[in-house]
Scaffold this motif. Sequence first.
Motif, mmCIF file in Angstrom:
data_model
loop_
_atom_site.group_PDB
_atom_site.id
_atom_site.type_symbol
_atom_site.label_atom_id
_atom_site.label_comp_id
_atom_site.label_asym_id
_atom_site.label_seq_id
_atom_site.Cartn_x
_atom_site.Cartn_y
_atom_site.Cartn_z
ATOM 1 N N LYS B 34 37.760 42.786 65.396
ATOM 2 C CA LYS B 34 37.852 42.766 66.859
ATOM 3 C C LYS B 34 39.112 42.018 67.282
ATOM 4 O O LYS B 34 39.513 41.051 66.630
ATOM 5 C CB LYS B 34 36.630 42.056 67.439
ATOM 6 N N ASP B 35 39.682 42.457 68.401
ATOM 7 C CA ASP B 35 40.822 41.769 68.986
ATOM 8 C C ASP B 35 40.293 40.462 69.580
ATOM 9 O O ASP B 35 39.367 40.480 70.399
ATOM 10 C CB ASP B 35 41.446 42.652 70.074
ATOM 11 N N ARG B 36 40.884 39.329 69.195
ATOM 12 C CA ARG B 36 40.371 38.029 69.660
ATOM 13 C C ARG B 36 40.441 37.885 71.177
ATOM 14 O O ARG B 36 39.605 37.234 71.784
ATOM 15 C CB ARG B 36 41.155 36.889 68.988
ATOM 16 N N LYS B 37 41.482 38.456 71.807
ATOM 17 C CA LYS B 37 41.673 38.284 73.256
ATOM 18 C C LYS B 37 40.754 39.202 74.059
ATOM 19 O O LYS B 37 40.106 38.773 75.002
ATOM 20 C CB LYS B 37 43.127 38.574 73.636
ATOM 21 N N THR B 38 40.708 40.474 73.709
ATOM 22 C CA THR B 38 39.964 41.437 74.517
ATOM 23 C C THR B 38 38.530 41.625 74.039
ATOM 24 O O THR B 38 37.681 42.100 74.792
ATOM 25 C CB THR B 38 40.660 42.814 74.496
ATOM 26 N N GLY B 39 38.232 41.276 72.791
ATOM 27 C CA GLY B 39 36.895 41.461 72.242
ATOM 28 C C GLY B 39 36.608 42.895 71.844
ATOM 29 O O GLY B 39 35.522 43.222 71.391
ATOM 30 N N LYS B 40 37.618 43.756 72.009
ATOM 31 C CA LYS B 40 37.438 45.171 71.648
ATOM 32 C C LYS B 40 37.726 45.383 70.171
ATOM 33 O O LYS B 40 38.554 44.691 69.586
ATOM 34 C CB LYS B 40 38.397 46.042 72.465
ATOM 35 N N LYS B 41 37.068 46.381 69.614
ATOM 36 C CA LYS B 41 37.303 46.702 68.215
ATOM 37 C C LYS B 41 38.681 47.311 68.025
ATOM 38 O O LYS B 41 39.110 48.145 68.828
ATOM 39 C CB LYS B 41 36.234 47.691 67.724
ATOM 40 N N ILE B 42 39.370 46.897 66.957
ATOM 41 C CA ILE B 42 40.674 47.471 66.651
ATOM 42 C C ILE B 42 40.411 48.785 65.909
ATOM 43 O O ILE B 42 39.662 48.795 64.937
ATOM 44 C CB ILE B 42 41.514 46.499 65.788
ATOM 45 N N PRO B 43 41.004 49.902 66.392
ATOM 46 C CA PRO B 43 40.690 51.191 65.748
ATOM 47 C C PRO B 43 41.079 51.241 64.279
ATOM 48 O O PRO B 43 42.060 50.629 63.860
ATOM 49 C CB PRO B 43 41.479 52.220 66.565
ATOM 50 N N ARG B 44 40.288 51.978 63.517
ATOM 51 C CA ARG B 44 40.513 52.125 62.091
ATOM 52 C C ARG B 44 41.819 52.868 61.817
ATOM 53 O O ARG B 44 42.131 53.859 62.479
ATOM 54 C CB ARG B 44 39.329 52.907 61.515
ATOM 55 N N HIS B 45 42.582 52.371 60.877
ATOM 56 C CA HIS B 45 43.815 53.041 60.458
ATOM 57 C C HIS B 45 44.106 52.641 59.018
ATOM 58 O O HIS B 45 44.599 51.552 58.752
ATOM 59 C CB HIS B 45 44.979 52.649 61.387
ATOM 60 N N ILE B 46 43.766 53.527 58.089
ATOM 61 C CA ILE B 46 43.934 53.181 56.676
ATOM 62 C C ILE B 46 44.646 54.298 55.903
ATOM 63 O O ILE B 46 44.781 55.414 56.393
ATOM 64 C CB ILE B 46 42.566 52.894 55.979
ATOM 65 N N ILE B 47 45.069 53.956 54.696
ATOM 66 C CA ILE B 47 45.515 54.976 53.742
ATOM 67 C C ILE B 47 44.222 55.389 53.031
ATOM 68 O O ILE B 47 43.508 54.524 52.526
ATOM 69 C CB ILE B 47 46.520 54.384 52.732
ATOM 70 N N ASP B 48 43.895 56.670 53.034
ATOM 71 C CA ASP B 48 42.612 57.049 52.427
ATOM 72 C C ASP B 48 42.747 57.815 51.115
ATOM 73 O O ASP B 48 41.732 58.170 50.506
ATOM 74 C CB ASP B 48 41.715 57.798 53.421
ATOM 75 N N ARG B 49 43.995 58.074 50.692
ATOM 76 C CA ARG B 49 44.147 58.815 49.441
ATOM 77 C C ARG B 49 45.446 58.416 48.749
ATOM 78 O O ARG B 49 46.499 58.352 49.378
ATOM 79 C CB ARG B 49 44.155 60.315 49.748
ATOM 80 N N PHE B 50 45.330 58.147 47.454
ATOM 81 C CA PHE B 50 46.507 57.857 46.636
ATOM 82 C C PHE B 50 46.537 58.859 45.493
ATOM 83 O O PHE B 50 45.496 59.179 44.915
ATOM 84 C CB PHE B 50 46.424 56.427 46.091
ATOM 85 N N GLU B 51 47.733 59.364 45.180
ATOM 86 C CA GLU B 51 47.855 60.335 44.085
ATOM 87 C C GLU B 51 49.022 59.970 43.182
ATOM 88 O O GLU B 51 50.065 59.534 43.662
ATOM 89 C CB GLU B 51 48.080 61.750 44.645
ATOM 90 N N ALA B 52 48.830 60.170 41.884
ATOM 91 C CA ALA B 52 49.902 59.928 40.912
ATOM 92 C C ALA B 52 50.109 61.198 40.094
ATOM 93 O O ALA B 52 49.166 61.744 39.511
ATOM 94 C CB ALA B 52 49.531 58.765 40.003
ATOM 95 N N LYS B 53 51.372 61.678 40.103
ATOM 96 C CA LYS B 53 51.709 62.893 39.364
ATOM 97 C C LYS B 53 52.776 62.581 38.329
ATOM 98 O O LYS B 53 53.625 61.718 38.564
ATOM 99 C CB LYS B 53 52.257 63.960 40.317
#
Lengths: 158, 107
Positions: B34-53
């Motif tokens: 959560k954002d400490r100031k607004t109390g709102k949840k910070i939206p999810r933003h991740i790397i969801d896949r890693f590949e090695a070739k």
Amino acid sequence: MSKVRIEVVDRREFLIVSGGAAAALMAGFVGGAHAKIDPADENAFLQQITKGATPTEGKVKLEMPEIAENGATVPLKVSAESPMTADDYCKSITIISTKNPAAHVCTFHFTPDSGKAWASIRIRMAETQEVWAVAEMSDGSFYIGKTTVKVTIGGCGG
Amino acid sequence: MAKARVKVPKKAKKGEVITIKTLIKHKMESGNRKDRKTGKKIPRHIIDRFEAKFNGKLFFASDWQGGVSGNPFCAFTHKVQESGEYEFMWHDEKGEIYTAKAKITVA
């Protein structure tokens, strides 16, 4: 035909009557990929990846510190015993958290070219808990390894 | 924004199993914070896949969720049979792809 119908009705009644985890677990068994499970329910998630099978204990080694001071980044090493040949290899290892907001942490996919079924990563841990590692072998069998980590400061925000 | 670092040995013997270490700069915002100031949840933003070739062939991949730490580190192995080039790819949930390359020589 009629037998099948009765079964369906029974299952629905069961789902309506039993709440929460039991329903999610049943849905995991019955509905497969279409069923929505509670993301925090580690047992339902385990059933989903093993397609209902019970994994055998062993073959999977999960190495984590006994005590983690900072839950935001906890080192994890996992390996599975496998010859890693073209017709006998470990396909994947899935890391499951039993106390995080989401049970699924990550999944490693291996090929015979990997040489070893081994991987290392750093994970977030909300609180002291057991962590599971589930390996899927190329013959369709599942193995599980577990370890417990004491977490001093949780790392999932709040 | 994202900076990737990879550690691959320069040389290997034929049939040797080498360890590859990778690291990328990324917040891996889990969506639980959560954002400490607004109390709102910070939206999810991740790397969801890693590949090695290796020489264009996928030999290792990993699916990530919010439980993977920020600036994700990932190490894994590869059985080297010939000289060639590695390509590593990190897929961001928002469609961005980060890449890194490395070469290896079989003596």
